[in-house]
Design a protein around this motif. Structure first.
Motif, PDB file in Angstrom:
ATOM      1  N   ALA A  98       0.815  -1.230   0.000  1.00 25.56           N
ATOM      2  CA  ALA A  98       0.000   0.000   0.000  1.00 25.56           C
ATOM      3  C   ALA A  98       0.841   1.270   0.000  1.00 25.56           C
ATOM      4  N   ASN A  99       2.155   1.123  -0.126  1.00 23.00           N
ATOM      5  CA  ASN A  99       2.985   2.329  -0.024  1.00 23.00           C
ATOM      6  C   ASN A  99       2.980   3.174  -1.292  1.00 23.00           C
ATOM      7  N   LYS A 100       2.510   2.622  -2.402  1.00 28.94           N
ATOM      8  CA  LYS A 100       2.466   3.431  -3.628  1.00 28.94           C
ATOM      9  C   LYS A 100       1.450   2.829  -4.606  1.00 28.94           C
ATOM     10  N   GLY A 101       1.301   3.522  -5.714  1.00 25.56           N
ATOM     11  CA  GLY A 101       0.490   2.999  -6.814  1.00 25.56           C
ATOM     12  C   GLY A 101      -0.960   2.767  -6.439  1.00 25.56           C
ATOM     13  N   ILE A 102      -1.524   1.690  -7.006  1.00 26.07           N
ATOM     14  CA  ILE A 102      -2.947   1.385  -6.827  1.00 26.07           C
ATOM     15  C   ILE A 102      -3.244   1.044  -5.361  1.00 26.07           C
ATOM     16  N   GLY A 103      -2.306   0.390  -4.695  1.00 23.71           N
ATOM     17  CA  GLY A 103      -2.493   0.058  -3.280  1.00 23.71           C
ATOM     18  C   GLY A 103      -2.615   1.301  -2.417  1.00 23.71           C
ATOM     19  N   TYR A 109      -5.454  -0.653 -17.068  1.00 24.51           N
ATOM     20  CA  TYR A 109      -4.059  -0.292 -17.323  1.00 24.51           C
ATOM     21  C   TYR A 109      -3.779   1.093 -16.738  1.00 24.51           C
ATOM     22  N   CYS A 110      -3.049   1.138 -15.624  1.00 28.39           N
ATOM     23  CA  CYS A 110      -2.860   2.382 -14.867  1.00 28.39           C
ATOM     24  C   CYS A 110      -1.404   2.830 -14.895  1.00 28.39           C
ATOM     25  N   ALA A 111      -1.208   4.132 -14.903  1.00 31.32           N
ATOM     26  CA  ALA A 111       0.149   4.694 -14.890  1.00 31.32           C
ATOM     27  C   ALA A 111       0.740   4.591 -13.493  1.00 31.32           C
ATOM     28  N   THR A 112       1.585   3.575 -13.291  1.00 30.92           N
ATOM     29  CA  THR A 112       2.296   3.393 -12.016  1.00 30.92           C
ATOM     30  C   THR A 112       3.722   2.946 -12.338  1.00 30.92           C
ATOM     31  N   ASP A 113       4.523   2.807 -11.275  1.00 31.42           N
ATOM     32  CA  ASP A 113       5.905   2.329 -11.475  1.00 31.42           C
ATOM     33  C   ASP A 113       5.926   0.935 -12.089  1.00 31.42           C
ATOM     34  N   ALA A 156       3.365  -2.693   4.010  1.00 34.56           N
ATOM     35  CA  ALA A 156       4.498  -2.376   3.129  1.00 34.56           C
ATOM     36  C   ALA A 156       5.720  -3.141   3.620  1.00 34.56           C
ATOM     37  N   ARG A 157       6.519  -3.621   2.678  1.00 36.07           N
ATOM     38  CA  ARG A 157       7.691  -4.406   3.096  1.00 36.07           C
ATOM     39  C   ARG A 157       8.815  -3.516   3.614  1.00 36.07           C
ATOM     40  N   ASP A 158       8.889  -2.303   3.114  1.00 30.03           N
ATOM     41  CA  ASP A 158       9.972  -1.402   3.502  1.00 30.03           C
ATOM     42  C   ASP A 158       9.461  -0.392   4.530  1.00 30.03           C
ATOM     43  N   ASN A 186      -5.496  -7.951  -1.212  1.00 31.94           N
ATOM     44  CA  ASN A 186      -4.219  -8.514  -1.672  1.00 31.94           C
ATOM     45  C   ASN A 186      -3.829  -7.765  -2.943  1.00 31.94           C
ATOM     46  N   ASN A 187      -3.083  -6.688  -2.731  1.00 29.26           N
ATOM     47  CA  ASN A 187      -2.723  -5.796  -3.847  1.00 29.26           C
ATOM     48  C   ASN A 187      -1.280  -5.982  -4.304  1.00 29.26           C
ATOM     49  N   ALA A 188      -0.384  -6.310  -3.378  1.00 28.15           N
ATOM     50  CA  ALA A 188       1.050  -6.364  -3.731  1.00 28.15           C
ATOM     51  C   ALA A 188       1.271  -7.286  -4.922  1.00 28.15           C
ATOM     52  N   THR A 220       4.864 -15.050 -17.839  1.00 30.72           N
ATOM     53  CA  THR A 220       4.905 -14.946 -16.379  1.00 30.72           C
ATOM     54  C   THR A 220       3.733 -14.179 -15.769  1.00 30.72           C
ATOM     55  N   TYR A 221       3.637 -12.906 -16.046  1.00 29.91           N
ATOM     56  CA  TYR A 221       2.607 -12.086 -15.383  1.00 29.91           C
ATOM     57  C   TYR A 221       1.178 -12.538 -15.715  1.00 29.91           C
ATOM     58  N   PRO A 222       0.844 -12.749 -17.004  1.00 31.79           N
ATOM     59  CA  PRO A 222      -0.545 -13.151 -17.300  1.00 31.79           C
ATOM     60  C   PRO A 222      -0.951 -14.445 -16.591  1.00 31.79           C
ATOM     61  N   HIS A 248      10.612   2.366   5.743  1.00 28.98           N
ATOM     62  CA  HIS A 248      10.734   3.781   5.384  1.00 28.98           C
ATOM     63  C   HIS A 248       9.605   4.188   4.421  1.00 28.98           C
ATOM     64  N   ARG A 249       9.427   3.369   3.362  1.00 28.95           N
ATOM     65  CA  ARG A 249       8.376   3.691   2.383  1.00 28.95           C
ATOM     66  C   ARG A 249       6.980   3.552   3.004  1.00 28.95           C
ATOM     67  N   GLY A 250       6.834   2.544   3.851  1.00 22.79           N
ATOM     68  CA  GLY A 250       5.527   2.318   4.483  1.00 22.79           C
ATOM     69  C   GLY A 250       5.142   3.449   5.419  1.00 22.79           C
TER      70      GLY A 250
HETATM   71  N1  LIG Z   1      -0.640  -0.791 -13.062  1.00 23.71           N
HETATM   72  C1  LIG Z   1      -1.461  -1.500 -13.806  1.00 23.71           C
HETATM   73  O1  LIG Z   1      -1.709  -1.180 -14.995  1.00 23.71           O
HETATM   74  C2  LIG Z   1      -2.131  -2.731 -13.243  1.00 23.71           C
HETATM   75  C3  LIG Z   1      -3.168  -3.305 -14.004  1.00 23.71           C
HETATM   76  C4  LIG Z   1      -3.832  -4.415 -13.490  1.00 23.71           C
HETATM   77  C5  LIG Z   1      -3.454  -4.925 -12.256  1.00 23.71           C
HETATM   78  N2  LIG Z   1      -2.431  -4.337 -11.554  1.00 23.71           N
HETATM   79  C6  LIG Z   1      -2.091  -4.935 -10.263  1.00 23.71           C
HETATM   80  O2  LIG Z   1      -2.260  -3.947  -9.267  1.00 23.71           O
HETATM   81  C7  LIG Z   1      -1.401  -4.230  -8.164  1.00 23.71           C
HETATM   82  C8  LIG Z   1      -0.653  -2.967  -7.798  1.00 23.71           C
HETATM   83  O3  LIG Z   1       0.127  -2.589  -8.908  1.00 23.71           O
HETATM   84  P1  LIG Z   1       0.662  -1.110  -9.143  1.00 23.71           P
HETATM   85  O4  LIG Z   1       0.433  -0.791 -10.564  1.00 23.71           O
HETATM   86  O5  LIG Z   1       0.153  -0.196  -8.088  1.00 23.71           O
HETATM   87  O6  LIG Z   1       2.231  -1.374  -8.959  1.00 23.71           O
HETATM   88  P2  LIG Z   1       3.376  -0.601  -8.153  1.00 23.71           P
HETATM   89  O7  LIG Z   1       3.151   0.876  -8.201  1.00 23.71           O
HETATM   90  O8  LIG Z   1       4.651  -1.171  -8.656  1.00 23.71           O
HETATM   91  O9  LIG Z   1       3.123  -1.068  -6.650  1.00 23.71           O
HETATM   92  C9  LIG Z   1       3.322  -2.405  -6.281  1.00 23.71           C
HETATM   93  C10 LIG Z   1       3.284  -2.484  -4.774  1.00 23.71           C
HETATM   94  O10 LIG Z   1       3.484  -3.864  -4.409  1.00 23.71           O
HETATM   95  C11 LIG Z   1       4.499  -3.879  -3.431  1.00 23.71           C
HETATM   96  N3  LIG Z   1       5.177  -5.162  -3.342  1.00 23.71           N
HETATM   97  C12 LIG Z   1       5.819  -5.856  -4.307  1.00 23.71           C
HETATM   98  N4  LIG Z   1       6.361  -6.976  -3.785  1.00 23.71           N
HETATM   99  C13 LIG Z   1       6.042  -6.974  -2.468  1.00 23.71           C
HETATM  100  C14 LIG Z   1       6.307  -7.849  -1.397  1.00 23.71           C
HETATM  101  N5  LIG Z   1       7.036  -8.970  -1.536  1.00 23.71           N
HETATM  102  N6  LIG Z   1       5.805  -7.557  -0.173  1.00 23.71           N
HETATM  103  C15 LIG Z   1       5.060  -6.428   0.014  1.00 23.71           C
HETATM  104  N7  LIG Z   1       4.808  -5.543  -0.952  1.00 23.71           N
HETATM  105  C16 LIG Z   1       5.291  -5.819  -2.178  1.00 23.71           C
HETATM  106  C17 LIG Z   1       5.433  -2.751  -3.815  1.00 23.71           C
HETATM  107  O11 LIG Z   1       6.285  -2.424  -2.730  1.00 23.71           O
HETATM  108  P3  LIG Z   1       7.738  -1.716  -2.964  1.00 23.71           P
HETATM  109  O12 LIG Z   1       7.471  -0.234  -3.142  1.00 23.71           O
HETATM  110  O13 LIG Z   1       8.471  -2.036  -1.704  1.00 23.71           O
HETATM  111  O14 LIG Z   1       8.341  -2.332  -4.187  1.00 23.71           O
HETATM  112  C18 LIG Z   1       4.403  -1.678  -4.114  1.00 23.71           C
HETATM  113  O15 LIG Z   1       3.921  -1.102  -2.926  1.00 23.71           O
HETATM  114  C19 LIG Z   1      -0.520  -5.393  -8.606  1.00 23.71           C
HETATM  115  O16 LIG Z   1      -1.027  -6.606  -8.071  1.00 23.71           O
HETATM  116  C20 LIG Z   1      -0.659  -5.377 -10.111  1.00 23.71           C
HETATM  117  O17 LIG Z   1      -0.459  -6.663 -10.665  1.00 23.71           O
HETATM  118  C21 LIG Z   1      -1.778  -3.260 -12.018  1.00 23.71           C
END
Ligand SMILES: NC(=O)c1ccc[n+]([C@@H]2O[C@H](COP(=O)([O-])OP(=O)(O)OC[C@H]3O[C@@H](n4cnc5c(N)ncnc54)[C@H](OP(=O)(O)O)[C@@H]3O)[C@@H](O)[C@H]2O)c1
Length: 250
Positions: free
Chosen positions: A9-14, A196-200, A32-34, A84-86, A163-165, A36-38
């Motif tokens: 939950a420290n960034k992005g969609i979470g 499809y969202c603009a994240t890292d 959050a695993r980190d 379950n977002n990570a 892998t991802y799909p 500092h970021r959490g």
């Molecule tokens: N972006 C898209 O277009 C999209 C589309 C469909 C589904 N999703 C899904 O949405 C979810 C969130 O994605 P996002 O786009 O927000 O990505 P993101 O910005 O890269 O964020 C991913 C998050 O997951 C955390 N994470 C990764 N491994 C972890 C672990 N072992 N333990 C705890 N936290 C962990 C990251 O922590 P750190 O900062 O520590 O790395 C970060 O907080 C994912 O499940 C992704 O598959 C994304």
């Protein structure tokens, strides 16, 4: 008081999911695993008026999962919402095609995207059972939809990555299996498609915002008693009927 735990939950969609649930009055546990970021994310939301706590949670670390569950148990005694977002996109071996992907690369992605949600869910399920009507949301993806991947006229037809799909296909099926196991309880288990969202995650190339991606997640996390369970629901890429959100094909 609604207690919600969001992994990653420290960034992005979470992070946006956490923000939107907090806006709806939930006490949000920022997994959050980190540290500092959490903590930084937790403080940012607290500055906006949210009731948030940082919970150290590496979803691939059994000890971290157990400690998080223990802490939630001792502090709140129950959990109302688990998201379950990570997730990780994973490495690409070569062009990512099945024939160039090693089992180790596949295993690495499955550790975070598939095995971890099962481990986290099972660890906190006793706490979810203590809530009046808990909700579990697994953040999946349309790229895991077999129907969409197999449609020659669809946007996912050109994709032939392993892998991802496949990890998201597994997660969606896992969602359905939990929903079936828990169908005689008040717990609802659904899979969300943020779109499809603009994240890292994708170098910020997505055409939706992370806040928009969080909307279907929050919808499923706050379903009323007569809402569905065992659904794959969310943003419908390329839908022609004008409905932005709805059920997605498996
Ligand atoms: N972006 C898209 O277009 C999209 C589309 C469909 C589904 N999703 C899904 O949405 C979810 C969130 O994605 P996002 O786009 O927000 O990505 P993101 O910005 O890269 O964020 C991913 C998050 O997951 C955390 N994470 C990764 N491994 C972890 C672990 N072992 N333990 C705890 N936290 C962990 C990251 O922590 P750190 O900062 O520590 O790395 C970060 O907080 C994912 O499940 C992704 O598959 C994304």
């Amino acid at each position: 008081m609604t207690i919600a735990l969001i992994t990653g939950a420290n960034k992005g969609i979470g992070f946006e999911t956490a923000r939107q649930l907090a806006e709806r009055g939930a006490t949000v546990l920022i997994g959050a695993r980190d540290p500092h970021r959490g903590r930084a994310a937790t403080e940012k939301l607290a500055a906006e008026g949210a009731d948030t706590r940082f919970v150290q949670l590496d979803v691939t670390d059994a000890g971290s999962i157990a400690a998080a569950a223990d802490r939630i148990d001792s502090e709140f005694g129950r959990l109302d919402i688990l998201v379950n977002n990570a997730g990780i996109p994973g490495r690409l071996d070569g062009d990512g095609a099945p024939s160039s992907t090693s089992p180790d690369t596949l295993r690495e992605v499955f550790e975070t995207n598939v095995f971890a949600p099962v481990a986290v869910t099972n660890a906190v399920l006793p706490l979810l059972r203590r809530a009046d009507a808990a909700r579990i949301v697994n953040t999946s993806s349309e790229v895991g939809s077999m129907t969409m991947a197999a449609d020659p006229a669809g946007p996912l037809w050109p994709m032939a990555a392993l892998t991802y799909p496949t990890s998201k296909t597994a997660l969606t099926m896992i969602t359905l299996m939990y929903a079936k196991e828990l169908r005689d309880t008040a717990i609802k288990v659904n899979a969300a498609n943020p779109g499809y969202c603009a994240t890292d995650f994708n170098g910020n190339t997505g055409f939706r915002t992370a806040a928009q991606g969080a909307e279907p997640v929050v919808h499923l996390a706050t379903l009323p008693a007569d809402g569905p369970t065992g659904q794959f629901w969310g943003y419908r890429w390329g839908a022609e009927d004008g409905a932005e959100y709805g059920p997605l094909p498996w």
